[in-house]
Design a protein around this motif. Structure first.
Motif, PDB file in Angstrom:
ATOM      1  N   LEU A  21      46.283   3.107  14.054  1.00 24.69           N
ATOM      2  CA  LEU A  21      47.386   2.407  14.727  1.00 24.69           C
ATOM      3  C   LEU A  21      47.668   1.153  13.910  1.00 24.69           C
ATOM      4  CD1 LEU A  21      46.035   2.652  18.412  1.00 24.69           C
ATOM      5  CD2 LEU A  21      47.506   4.277  17.207  1.00 24.69           C
ATOM      6  N   TRP A  22      48.662   1.240  13.032  1.00 25.03           N
ATOM      7  CA  TRP A  22      48.836   0.163  12.056  1.00 25.03           C
ATOM      8  C   TRP A  22      49.261  -1.150  12.702  1.00 25.03           C
ATOM      9  CZ3 TRP A  22      53.359  -2.436  10.876  1.00 25.03           C
ATOM     10  CH2 TRP A  22      54.531  -1.901  11.388  1.00 25.03           C
ATOM     11  N   LYS A  23      50.039  -1.059  13.787  1.00 25.82           N
ATOM     12  CA  LYS A  23      50.501  -2.313  14.407  1.00 25.82           C
ATOM     13  C   LYS A  23      49.338  -3.109  14.986  1.00 25.82           C
ATOM     14  CE  LYS A  23      55.185  -1.013  15.543  1.00 25.82           C
ATOM     15  NZ  LYS A  23      56.049  -0.413  16.539  1.00 25.82           N
ATOM     16  N   ASP A  24      48.343  -2.388  15.504  1.00 27.08           N
ATOM     17  CA  ASP A  24      47.174  -3.044  16.108  1.00 27.08           C
ATOM     18  C   ASP A  24      46.024  -3.172  15.121  1.00 27.08           C
ATOM     19  OD1 ASP A  24      48.582  -2.927  18.492  1.00 27.08           O
ATOM     20  OD2 ASP A  24      47.781  -0.935  18.969  1.00 27.08           O
ATOM     21  N   HIS A  25      46.167  -2.560  13.939  1.00 25.63           N
ATOM     22  CA  HIS A  25      45.072  -2.413  12.978  1.00 25.63           C
ATOM     23  C   HIS A  25      43.817  -1.929  13.724  1.00 25.63           C
ATOM     24  CE1 HIS A  25      43.277  -2.658   9.104  1.00 25.63           C
ATOM     25  NE2 HIS A  25      42.363  -3.522   9.469  1.00 25.63           N
ATOM     26  N   ALA A  26      43.951  -0.762  14.325  1.00 22.48           N
ATOM     27  CA  ALA A  26      42.881  -0.185  15.147  1.00 22.48           C
ATOM     28  C   ALA A  26      42.869   1.330  14.967  1.00 22.48           C
ATOM     29  CB  ALA A  26      43.139  -0.521  16.619  1.00 22.48           C
ATOM     30  N   LEU A  27      41.782   1.930  15.420  1.00 21.35           N
ATOM     31  CA  LEU A  27      41.667   3.387  15.382  1.00 21.35           C
ATOM     32  C   LEU A  27      41.675   3.930  16.795  1.00 21.35           C
ATOM     33  CD1 LEU A  27      38.851   3.977  12.735  1.00 21.35           C
ATOM     34  CD2 LEU A  27      41.286   4.497  12.476  1.00 21.35           C
ATOM     35  N   LYS A  28      42.401   5.019  16.988  1.00 21.51           N
ATOM     36  CA  LYS A  28      42.418   5.674  18.297  1.00 21.51           C
ATOM     37  C   LYS A  28      41.759   7.040  18.151  1.00 21.51           C
ATOM     38  CE  LYS A  28      45.758   7.655  21.378  1.00 21.51           C
ATOM     39  NZ  LYS A  28      47.097   8.152  21.266  1.00 21.51           N
ATOM     40  N   ALA A  35      38.783  -1.522  17.421  1.00 22.84           N
ATOM     41  CA  ALA A  35      39.474  -2.607  16.709  1.00 22.84           C
ATOM     42  C   ALA A  35      38.838  -2.751  15.326  1.00 22.84           C
ATOM     43  CB  ALA A  35      39.333  -3.900  17.496  1.00 22.84           C
ATOM     44  N   LEU A  36      39.655  -2.861  14.314  1.00 20.53           N
ATOM     45  CA  LEU A  36      39.132  -2.977  12.943  1.00 20.53           C
ATOM     46  C   LEU A  36      39.075  -4.445  12.535  1.00 20.53           C
ATOM     47  CD1 LEU A  36      41.267  -0.072  11.474  1.00 20.53           C
ATOM     48  CD2 LEU A  36      38.781  -0.058  11.703  1.00 20.53           C
ATOM     49  N   PRO A  37      38.070  -4.806  11.714  1.00 19.53           N
ATOM     50  CA  PRO A  37      38.042  -6.189  11.229  1.00 19.53           C
ATOM     51  C   PRO A  37      39.279  -6.489  10.377  1.00 19.53           C
ATOM     52  CG  PRO A  37      36.249  -4.858  10.249  1.00 19.53           C
ATOM     53  CD  PRO A  37      36.957  -3.989  11.230  1.00 19.53           C
ATOM     54  N   SER A  38      39.670  -7.750  10.364  1.00 15.83           N
ATOM     55  CA  SER A  38      40.867  -8.118   9.585  1.00 15.83           C
ATOM     56  C   SER A  38      40.665  -7.807   8.114  1.00 15.83           C
ATOM     57  CB  SER A  38      41.139  -9.617   9.721  1.00 15.83           C
ATOM     58  OG  SER A  38      41.399  -9.900  11.061  1.00 15.83           O
ATOM     59  N   PRO A  39      41.716  -7.320   7.442  1.00 17.77           N
ATOM     60  CA  PRO A  39      41.581  -7.042   6.007  1.00 17.77           C
ATOM     61  C   PRO A  39      41.568  -8.322   5.190  1.00 17.77           C
ATOM     62  CG  PRO A  39      43.810  -6.597   6.731  1.00 17.77           C
ATOM     63  CD  PRO A  39      43.037  -6.961   7.965  1.00 17.77           C
ATOM     64  N   ARG A  40      41.048  -8.211   3.975  1.00 19.96           N
ATOM     65  CA  ARG A  40      41.088  -9.330   3.023  1.00 19.96           C
ATOM     66  C   ARG A  40      42.369  -9.209   2.204  1.00 19.96           C
ATOM     67  NH1 ARG A  40      35.937  -9.712  -0.759  1.00 19.96           N
ATOM     68  NH2 ARG A  40      37.441 -11.090  -1.726  1.00 19.96           N
ATOM     69  N   TYR A  41      42.893 -10.361   1.794  1.00 17.59           N
ATOM     70  CA  TYR A  41      44.111 -10.330   0.997  1.00 17.59           C
ATOM     71  C   TYR A  41      43.862 -10.783  -0.444  1.00 17.59           C
ATOM     72  CZ  TYR A  41      45.800  -9.996   5.728  1.00 17.59           C
ATOM     73  OH  TYR A  41      45.973  -9.604   7.038  1.00 17.59           O
ATOM     74  N   ASP A  42      42.596 -10.780  -0.836  1.00 20.52           N
ATOM     75  CA  ASP A  42      42.307 -11.072  -2.234  1.00 20.52           C
ATOM     76  C   ASP A  42      41.093 -10.255  -2.660  1.00 20.52           C
ATOM     77  OD1 ASP A  42      40.207 -12.237  -0.998  1.00 20.52           O
ATOM     78  OD2 ASP A  42      40.740 -14.295  -1.481  1.00 20.52           O
ATOM     79  N   SER A  43      40.783 -10.335  -3.939  1.00 23.48           N
ATOM     80  CA  SER A  43      39.725  -9.473  -4.462  1.00 23.48           C
ATOM     81  C   SER A  43      39.227 -10.023  -5.785  1.00 23.48           C
ATOM     82  CB  SER A  43      40.323  -8.077  -4.642  1.00 23.48           C
ATOM     83  OG  SER A  43      39.653  -7.359  -5.606  1.00 23.48           O
ATOM     84  N   GLU A  44      38.039  -9.595  -6.156  1.00 33.59           N
ATOM     85  CA  GLU A  44      37.496  -9.994  -7.465  1.00 33.59           C
ATOM     86  C   GLU A  44      38.129  -9.163  -8.589  1.00 33.59           C
ATOM     87  OE1 GLU A  44      33.758 -11.799  -6.641  1.00 33.59           O
ATOM     88  OE2 GLU A  44      35.594 -12.284  -5.529  1.00 33.59           O
ATOM     89  N   MET A  45      38.679  -7.998  -8.198  1.00 28.44           N
ATOM     90  CA  MET A  45      39.154  -7.070  -9.228  1.00 28.44           C
ATOM     91  C   MET A  45      40.676  -7.169  -9.392  1.00 28.44           C
ATOM     92  SD  MET A  45      38.632  -2.927  -9.577  1.00 28.44           S
ATOM     93  CE  MET A  45      36.867  -2.841  -9.604  1.00 28.44           C
ATOM     94  N   SER A  46      41.134  -7.182 -10.633  1.00 31.11           N
ATOM     95  CA  SER A  46      42.586  -7.232 -10.870  1.00 31.11           C
ATOM     96  C   SER A  46      43.191  -5.848 -10.659  1.00 31.11           C
ATOM     97  CB  SER A  46      42.870  -7.701 -12.303  1.00 31.11           C
ATOM     98  OG  SER A  46      42.447  -6.708 -13.222  1.00 31.11           O
ATOM     99  N   VAL A  47      44.495  -5.807 -10.483  1.00 31.63           N
ATOM    100  CA  VAL A  47      45.197  -4.517 -10.364  1.00 31.63           C
ATOM    101  C   VAL A  47      44.946  -3.691 -11.625  1.00 31.63           C
ATOM    102  CG1 VAL A  47      47.469  -3.413 -10.180  1.00 31.63           C
ATOM    103  CG2 VAL A  47      46.980  -5.467  -8.871  1.00 31.63           C
ATOM    104  N   GLU A  48      44.952  -4.358 -12.775  1.00 30.52           N
ATOM    105  CA  GLU A  48      44.756  -3.638 -14.040  1.00 30.52           C
ATOM    106  C   GLU A  48      43.377  -2.976 -14.081  1.00 30.52           C
ATOM    107  OE1 GLU A  48      45.812  -6.725 -13.715  1.00 30.52           O
ATOM    108  OE2 GLU A  48      47.831  -6.737 -14.562  1.00 30.52           O
ATOM    109  N   GLN A  49      42.361  -3.724 -13.603  1.00 31.47           N
ATOM    110  CA  GLN A  49      41.009  -3.149 -13.600  1.00 31.47           C
ATOM    111  C   GLN A  49      40.931  -1.966 -12.635  1.00 31.47           C
ATOM    112  OE1 GLN A  49      39.172  -6.897 -12.678  1.00 31.47           O
ATOM    113  NE2 GLN A  49      38.084  -6.961 -14.641  1.00 31.47           N
ATOM    114  N   ALA A  50      41.601  -2.097 -11.492  1.00 36.57           N
ATOM    115  CA  ALA A  50      41.585  -0.990 -10.514  1.00 36.57           C
ATOM    116  C   ALA A  50      42.274   0.242 -11.103  1.00 36.57           C
ATOM    117  CB  ALA A  50      42.264  -1.417  -9.217  1.00 36.57           C
TER     118      ALA A  50
END
Ligand code: FMN
Length: 226
Positions: free
Chosen positions: A113-120, A27-42
């Motif tokens: 496994l994207w639906k479960d956000h897990a690795l098999k 099981a993977l930890p939940s992703p973050r939906y924000d960041s310190e970096m802008s899209v432009e910086q990335a």
């Protein structure tokens, strides 16, 4: 055998079965939906890097990269279901991880496994060197602590769109997903490369692919020049 013994035996087998299952799925930890970096910086910092530090990738970083590359959307407003667009909403892509040095993850090959956000787990062992060998011996691939492979089941898109689906839509889907991965990596100060030069048969054998074909190999690590 008494009923009591049969019950204990069943309990034992169920526990063993659960443990095997638990080891084979991470099981993977939940992703973050924000960041310190802008899209432009990335965008401004993404570049192909072919030298990586000898340093592990954290499980949280792997989780974030997988989510960006092809995870589910949790935004009911846009009604989009994944982090990248796909022709006809078919989503024929697969994402595999060749883990060499990822904290809390045994070396091996895993399917996302994207639906479960897990690795098999597909296979155990370090397959980075064999992968580099079938990619025209591009040695830098094996130096990356983790390598992503984007695959596709072409027939799924072809079934709806015919040759145009195979020639255009599937590679476009893969381009969208891989750019997500590159930009997310940039936002995490991680380095990526894109590798398109490899033997399809060689990668198929390493990944045990059945009805999918490999499209891109993306090694990820920390840039050496930092
Ligand atoms: C479809 C594709 C295939 C590529 N294949 C390889 C490859 O096999 N080996 C490699 O070292 N770089 C490969 N690259 C990386 C390009 O050489 C690189 O993106 C290009 O030189 C531009 O540099 P940049 O990514 O730093 O902007 C590939 C890039 C793309 C888009």
């Amino acid at each position: 055998m008494t009923k009591g013994k049969i019950f204990v035996l069943c309990l034992f087998l169920a526990t063993v079965g659960f443990m095997v299952e638990a080891q084979d799925t991470i099981a993977l930890p939940s992703p973050r939906y924000d960041s310190e970096m802008s899209v432009e910086q990335a965008l401004n910092s993404r570049k192909t890097v072919r030298q990586f530090k000898a340093e592990a990738i954290e499980l949280g970083e792997l989780s974030q990269l997988l989510w960006a590359a092809g995870g589910g959307m949790f935004d009911g407003v846009t009604s989009a279901t994944r982090t990248y667009p796909s022709a006809g909403g078919i989503y024929p892509l697969g994402i595999y991880v060749v883990a060499g040095w990822v904290a809390e993850v045994d070396s091996g090959i895993y399917q996302y496994l994207w639906k479960d956000h897990a690795l098999k787990r597909v296979k155990s062992g370090d397959f980075r060197q064999p992968l580099a060998s079938v990619a025209l011996r591009q040695g830098f691939i094996a130096q990356a602590p983790v390598i992503f492979i984007i695959t596709a089941n072409y027939r799924r898109t072809e079934g709806k769109y015919g040759q145009r689906g195979r020639d255009r839509y599937v590679p476009l889907d893969a381009g969208h997903a891989s750019q997500n991965l590159h930009l997310q990596a940039a936002a995490l100060n991680l380095a990526t490369a894109t590798v398109g030069a490899f033997s399809d048969g060689g990668v198929n054998r390493i990944l045990n692919l059945d009805d999918e074909e490999p499209i891109l190999i993306i090694p990820v690590g920390r840039p050496l020049d930092e």
